[in-house]
Design a protein around this motif. Structure first.
Motif, PDB file in Angstrom:
ATOM      1  N   TRP A 234       8.939   3.001  -7.705  1.00  0.00           N
ATOM      2  CA  TRP A 234       7.645   3.845  -7.757  1.00  0.00           C
ATOM      3  C   TRP A 234       6.569   2.776  -8.263  1.00  0.00           C
ATOM      4  O   TRP A 234       6.656   2.178  -9.175  1.00  0.00           O
ATOM      5  N   GLN A 235       5.432   2.963  -7.480  1.00  0.00           N
ATOM      6  CA  GLN A 235       4.448   2.373  -8.151  1.00  0.00           C
ATOM      7  C   GLN A 235       3.695   3.536  -9.280  1.00  0.00           C
ATOM      8  O   GLN A 235       3.833   4.834  -8.825  1.00  0.00           O
ATOM      9  N   THR A 236       3.302   3.034 -10.197  1.00  0.00           N
ATOM     10  CA  THR A 236       3.022   3.946 -11.414  1.00  0.00           C
ATOM     11  C   THR A 236       1.593   3.611 -12.025  1.00  0.00           C
ATOM     12  O   THR A 236       1.102   2.478 -12.061  1.00  0.00           O
ATOM     13  N   HIS A 237       1.051   4.719 -12.406  1.00  0.00           N
ATOM     14  CA  HIS A 237      -0.141   4.609 -13.202  1.00  0.00           C
ATOM     15  C   HIS A 237      -0.108   5.434 -14.488  1.00  0.00           C
ATOM     16  O   HIS A 237       0.036   6.810 -14.178  1.00  0.00           O
TER      17      HIS A 237
ATOM     18  N   GLN B 288       0.790  -1.204   0.044  1.00  0.00           N
ATOM     19  CA  GLN B 288       0.194   0.096   0.036  1.00  0.00           C
ATOM     20  C   GLN B 288       0.981   1.313   0.182  1.00  0.00           C
ATOM     21  O   GLN B 288       1.684   1.427   1.033  1.00  0.00           O
ATOM     22  N   ALA B 289       0.788   2.189  -1.007  1.00  0.00           N
ATOM     23  CA  ALA B 289       1.420   3.426  -1.048  1.00  0.00           C
ATOM     24  C   ALA B 289       1.051   4.257  -0.015  1.00  0.00           C
ATOM     25  O   ALA B 289      -0.210   3.893   0.463  1.00  0.00           O
ATOM     26  N   LYS B 290       1.627   5.195   0.487  1.00  0.00           N
ATOM     27  CA  LYS B 290       1.350   6.002   1.492  1.00  0.00           C
ATOM     28  C   LYS B 290       1.100   7.729   0.868  1.00  0.00           C
ATOM     29  O   LYS B 290       0.328   8.241   1.874  1.00  0.00           O
ATOM     30  N   ALA B 291       1.459   7.935  -0.306  1.00  0.00           N
ATOM     31  CA  ALA B 291       1.252   9.156  -0.761  1.00  0.00           C
ATOM     32  C   ALA B 291       0.876   9.010  -2.353  1.00  0.00           C
ATOM     33  O   ALA B 291       1.233   8.135  -2.940  1.00  0.00           O
ATOM     34  N   VAL B 292       0.114   9.917  -3.042  1.00  0.00           N
ATOM     35  CA  VAL B 292      -0.130  10.000  -4.367  1.00  0.00           C
ATOM     36  C   VAL B 292       0.518  11.373  -4.789  1.00  0.00           C
ATOM     37  O   VAL B 292       0.482  12.238  -4.423  1.00  0.00           O
TER      38      VAL B 292
ATOM     39  N   ALA C 130      -8.960   0.309  -6.578  1.00  0.00           N
ATOM     40  CA  ALA C 130      -8.208  -0.789  -6.346  1.00  0.00           C
ATOM     41  C   ALA C 130      -7.147  -0.842  -5.273  1.00  0.00           C
ATOM     42  O   ALA C 130      -6.810  -1.867  -4.671  1.00  0.00           O
ATOM     43  N   ASP C 131      -6.366   0.349  -5.143  1.00  0.00           N
ATOM     44  CA  ASP C 131      -5.263   0.145  -4.037  1.00  0.00           C
ATOM     45  C   ASP C 131      -5.982   0.783  -3.052  1.00  0.00           C
ATOM     46  O   ASP C 131      -4.955   1.077  -1.882  1.00  0.00           O
ATOM     47  N   GLY C 132      -6.995   0.800  -2.799  1.00  0.00           N
ATOM     48  CA  GLY C 132      -7.752   1.209  -1.428  1.00  0.00           C
ATOM     49  C   GLY C 132      -7.680   2.817  -0.755  1.00  0.00           C
ATOM     50  O   GLY C 132      -7.894   3.082   0.232  1.00  0.00           O
TER      51      GLY C 132
ATOM     52  N   SER D 224       9.999   6.441   0.237  1.00  0.00           N
ATOM     53  CA  SER D 224      10.928   5.263  -0.820  1.00  0.00           C
ATOM     54  C   SER D 224       9.876   5.405  -2.088  1.00  0.00           C
ATOM     55  O   SER D 224       8.674   5.696  -1.844  1.00  0.00           O
ATOM     56  N   GLY D 225      10.331   4.739  -2.954  1.00  0.00           N
ATOM     57  CA  GLY D 225       9.735   4.483  -4.246  1.00  0.00           C
ATOM     58  C   GLY D 225       8.365   3.545  -3.900  1.00  0.00           C
ATOM     59  O   GLY D 225       7.357   3.825  -4.410  1.00  0.00           O
ATOM     60  N   ALA D 226       8.444   2.549  -3.136  1.00  0.00           N
ATOM     61  CA  ALA D 226       7.203   1.695  -2.798  1.00  0.00           C
ATOM     62  C   ALA D 226       6.086   2.339  -2.130  1.00  0.00           C
ATOM     63  O   ALA D 226       5.063   1.841  -1.957  1.00  0.00           O
ATOM     64  N   GLU D 227       6.305   3.434  -1.575  1.00  0.00           N
ATOM     65  CA  GLU D 227       5.362   4.352  -0.836  1.00  0.00           C
ATOM     66  C   GLU D 227       4.550   5.273  -1.601  1.00  0.00           C
ATOM     67  O   GLU D 227       4.010   5.954  -1.074  1.00  0.00           O
ATOM     68  N   ILE D 228       5.245   5.286  -2.811  1.00  0.00           N
ATOM     69  CA  ILE D 228       4.679   6.515  -3.805  1.00  0.00           C
ATOM     70  C   ILE D 228       3.747   5.694  -5.039  1.00  0.00           C
ATOM     71  O   ILE D 228       4.068   4.704  -5.685  1.00  0.00           O
ATOM     72  N   LEU D 229       2.635   6.329  -5.154  1.00  0.00           N
ATOM     73  CA  LEU D 229       1.619   5.909  -6.238  1.00  0.00           C
ATOM     74  C   LEU D 229       1.980   7.433  -7.302  1.00  0.00           C
ATOM     75  O   LEU D 229       1.387   8.312  -6.829  1.00  0.00           O
TER      76      LEU D 229
END
Length: 209
Positions: free
Chosen positions: A182-185, A5-9, A199-201, A160-165
């Motif tokens: 990073w998580q990306t769209h 789960q990312a923490k920030a968008v 979907a990501d909550g 960190s990258g994993a905490e970012i969408l």
């Protein structure tokens, strides 16, 4: 849903929150054929990259106009009509931004944008003042997809990258972010990003509508 789960968008701005289509504006003003000839003859998009790195648009457009007198009026239009090219807002994306913030989700901007033009845009679009932190290339002196601008956001937010969408309309910018974990769209319209946020909550379907 993503495994973590990312923490920030993080939002791009052009073509995510605000439409950015200089070609469309020039087509309407001078016609498609003349616009194509102009863009083939004068590197207006390259000039805009320099603005996004922090250069002064008025000085650059005047310099290009002097170098290309046959296109002088059309080159000056880039400066004079800039806000018309950076319009309109994309209402559904703005709603998503505000609903995320309303739920306490940190929301940042990472955008290729000039210093002066971002000031103009903030005066026209109040939501551009609503980010927790805006990371604007003109102020940073580097543009996406240079790796340094992603590092600056990580350092500035402590994420960190994993905490970012991160959402952006350009595949090269998305690829550079993904390479850092990073998580990306890839943004192709607000409906798709709304579905990703559900979907990501981050949001419910009603909140994302």
């Amino acid at each position: 849903m993503s495994s973590t789960q990312a923490k920030a968008v993080v939002f791009d701005i052009g073509n995510v929150l605000i439409e950015w289509n200089p070609e469309r504006h020039y087509d309407a003003k001078i016609g498609v054929d003349r616009r194509k000839a102009l863009f083939d003859s004068v590197d207006l998009l390259g000039m805009n990259d320099e603005v996004d790195r922090g250069a002064d648009m008025a000085l650059l457009t005047e310099g290009l106009a002097a170098e290309n007198p046959e296109w002088a009026d059309e080159i000056r239009m880039w400066h004079g009509d800039w806000l018309k090219m950076a319009s309109p807002a994309i209402p559904h994306s703005v709603r998503l931004l505000r609903r995320l913030r309303g739920k306490g989700v940190p929301v940042h901007a990472l955008s290729n944008f000039g210093i002066g033009t971002f000031d103009i845009a903030q005066g026209a679009y109040d939501f551009l003042g609503e980010f927790d932190k805006p990371f604007i290339s003109g102020h940073l002196g580097v543009i996406k997809p240079d790796v340094r601008i992603y590092e600056i956001l990580e350092d500035g937010t402590g994420l960190s990258g994993a905490e970012i969408l991160f959402t952006d309309d350009r595949a090269d910018n998305i690829a550079a972010a993904a390479a850092r974990g990073w998580q990306t769209h890839h943004f192709e319209g607000p409906e798709g990003f709304a579905a990703r946020l559900v979907a990501d909550g981050f949001l419910t379907e009603d909140e994302a509508a």
